[in-house]
Design a protein around this motif. Structure first.
Motif, mmCIF file in Angstrom:
data_model
loop_
_atom_site.group_PDB
_atom_site.id
_atom_site.type_symbol
_atom_site.label_atom_id
_atom_site.label_comp_id
_atom_site.label_asym_id
_atom_site.label_seq_id
_atom_site.Cartn_x
_atom_site.Cartn_y
_atom_site.Cartn_z
ATOM 1 N N ASN A 1 11.435 1.176 -4.212
ATOM 2 C CA ASN A 1 10.557 2.212 -3.672
ATOM 3 C C ASN A 1 9.515 1.637 -2.714
ATOM 4 O OD1 ASN A 1 11.941 4.144 -5.122
ATOM 5 N ND2 ASN A 1 10.482 4.197 -6.809
ATOM 6 N N TRP A 2 8.951 0.481 -3.068
ATOM 7 C CA TRP A 2 7.984 -0.138 -2.175
ATOM 8 C C TRP A 2 8.639 -0.581 -0.870
ATOM 9 C CZ3 TRP A 2 3.156 0.721 -2.244
ATOM 10 C CH2 TRP A 2 2.442 0.874 -3.443
ATOM 11 N N LEU A 3 9.858 -1.080 -0.955
ATOM 12 C CA LEU A 3 10.563 -1.500 0.267
ATOM 13 C C LEU A 3 10.903 -0.300 1.149
ATOM 14 C CD1 LEU A 3 12.962 -4.273 -1.126
ATOM 15 C CD2 LEU A 3 10.920 -4.592 0.285
ATOM 16 N N LEU A 4 11.280 0.818 0.534
ATOM 17 C CA LEU A 4 11.535 2.033 1.312
ATOM 18 C C LEU A 4 10.258 2.499 2.018
ATOM 19 C CD1 LEU A 4 13.829 4.067 -1.128
ATOM 20 C CD2 LEU A 4 14.494 3.096 1.087
ATOM 21 N N THR A 5 9.143 2.424 1.313
ATOM 22 C CA THR A 5 7.876 2.811 1.928
ATOM 23 C C THR A 5 7.518 1.864 3.069
ATOM 24 O OG1 THR A 5 7.116 3.637 -0.215
ATOM 25 C CG2 THR A 5 5.448 3.313 1.481
ATOM 26 N N ALA A 6 7.768 0.566 2.861
ATOM 27 C CA ALA A 6 7.495 -0.416 3.918
ATOM 28 C C ALA A 6 8.348 -0.143 5.155
ATOM 29 C CB ALA A 6 7.765 -1.826 3.398
ATOM 30 N N ALA A 7 9.638 0.149 4.941
ATOM 31 C CA ALA A 7 10.535 0.411 6.063
ATOM 32 C C ALA A 7 10.112 1.663 6.829
ATOM 33 C CB ALA A 7 11.974 0.555 5.562
ATOM 34 N N SER A 8 9.746 2.711 6.095
ATOM 35 C CA SER A 8 9.337 3.949 6.765
ATOM 36 C C SER A 8 8.039 3.749 7.532
ATOM 37 C CB SER A 8 9.188 5.085 5.744
ATOM 38 O OG SER A 8 8.101 4.854 4.874
#
Length: 271
Positions: free
Chosen positions: A45-52
């Motif tokens: 979830n943190w990586l998805l937020t970082a990518a977005s």
């Protein structure tokens, strides 16, 4: 040859676009650092937020800068589908790079793979966004300047991912984000220096949406997303906070257990 103006609103669009790139970079780096200190679903979830955040920051930087782009002798319109596709490309390629770093066992290989993939993807986003432009004339590019812009994009992406792996203190994240914002902005304006336009005046109406009809409201919406996500991340407890809370809760449980141990008359009477 049409005269190209990259700052029709003066310094407003360059400064604002740089700010958007820096905010996206700061948020992306912060979320990646959080991800590297977690596991399982939380890391994803943190990586998805970082990518977005990174993808949104880079795309918003590009199109805020494009709000100040003008060509004498012709109006400019934007193809809505290609413009949205460029946003998706930015999200996807940045996601590939971030997840390569987040889950790669060999950090050096993950860094090189992620940096190359993300850099080429960012450059692709830029030129896809340029392909969305409709005007009366023909757009052409200087191959040498295009190559330089792609190299800058790869170096900037690799530096950002390196920062995610090695930078942890808030002050260092701020400095890295400002540097990343400068690198992304440099890539954009280097790519714009590669552009030339042969204007061919025509009475035929241009297809597509104007920047104020489409680009401006979309960038405002994505900019708002960055600010709201920044607030969420700032208010979210860190792994250290969670550990401290868990320790405090365990200590309270042990203390309560001692006060109401089995056989203690007060546990039954409530006195």
């Amino acid at each position: 040859m049409g005269h190209l103006d990259h700052a029709t609103f003066g310094w407003l669009t360059p400064v604002l676009s740089y700010a958007m790139a820096s905010i996206g970079a700061a948020l992306g780096l912060r979320c990646t650092v959080r991800a590297l200190h977690t596991t399982g679903r939380s890391r994803r979830n943190w990586l998805l937020t970082a990518a977005s955040a990174l993808g949104t920051g880079i795309w918003t930087m590009h199109f805020v800068a494009m709000l100040g782009f003008g060509v004498t002798g012709t109006d400019i319109r934007y193809d809505v589908g290609l413009t949205l596709l460029s946003l998706i490309v930015a999200m996807v390629v940045v996601g590939i790079g971030v997840f390569a770093v987040g889950y790669g066992r060999n950090r050096e290989r993950a860094l090189l793979t992620g940096g190359l993939t993300t850099g080429v993807g960012v450059a692709s986003m830029h030129y896809l966004g340029m392909a969305a432009i409709h005007l009366h004339g023909e757009v052409h590019y200087d191959p040498a300047m295009v190559t330089v812009s792609v190299v800058i994009a790869v170096v900037a992406a690799t530096a950002a991912l390196w920062g995610a792996l090695n930078i942890h203190t808030p002050g260092a994240v701020v400095l890295a984000s400002l540097g990343m914002g400068a690198a992304v902005s440099s890539m954009h304006y280097t790519g714009m220096l590669a552009v030339g336009v042969e204007v061919a005046p025509s009475a035929a109406p241009l297809t597509g949406a104007t920047s104020m009809q489409f680009i401006f409201p979309l960038t405002v919406g994505l900019g708002s997303y960055l600010f709201l996500t920044s607030a969420f991340v700032a208010l979210s407890p860190t792994a250290r906070d969670a550990d401290a809370y868990a320790s405090a809760s365990a200590e309270r449980a042990r203390h309560t257990g001692r006060l109401t141990a089995p056989g203690d008359p007060s546990a039954a009477t409530g006195s």
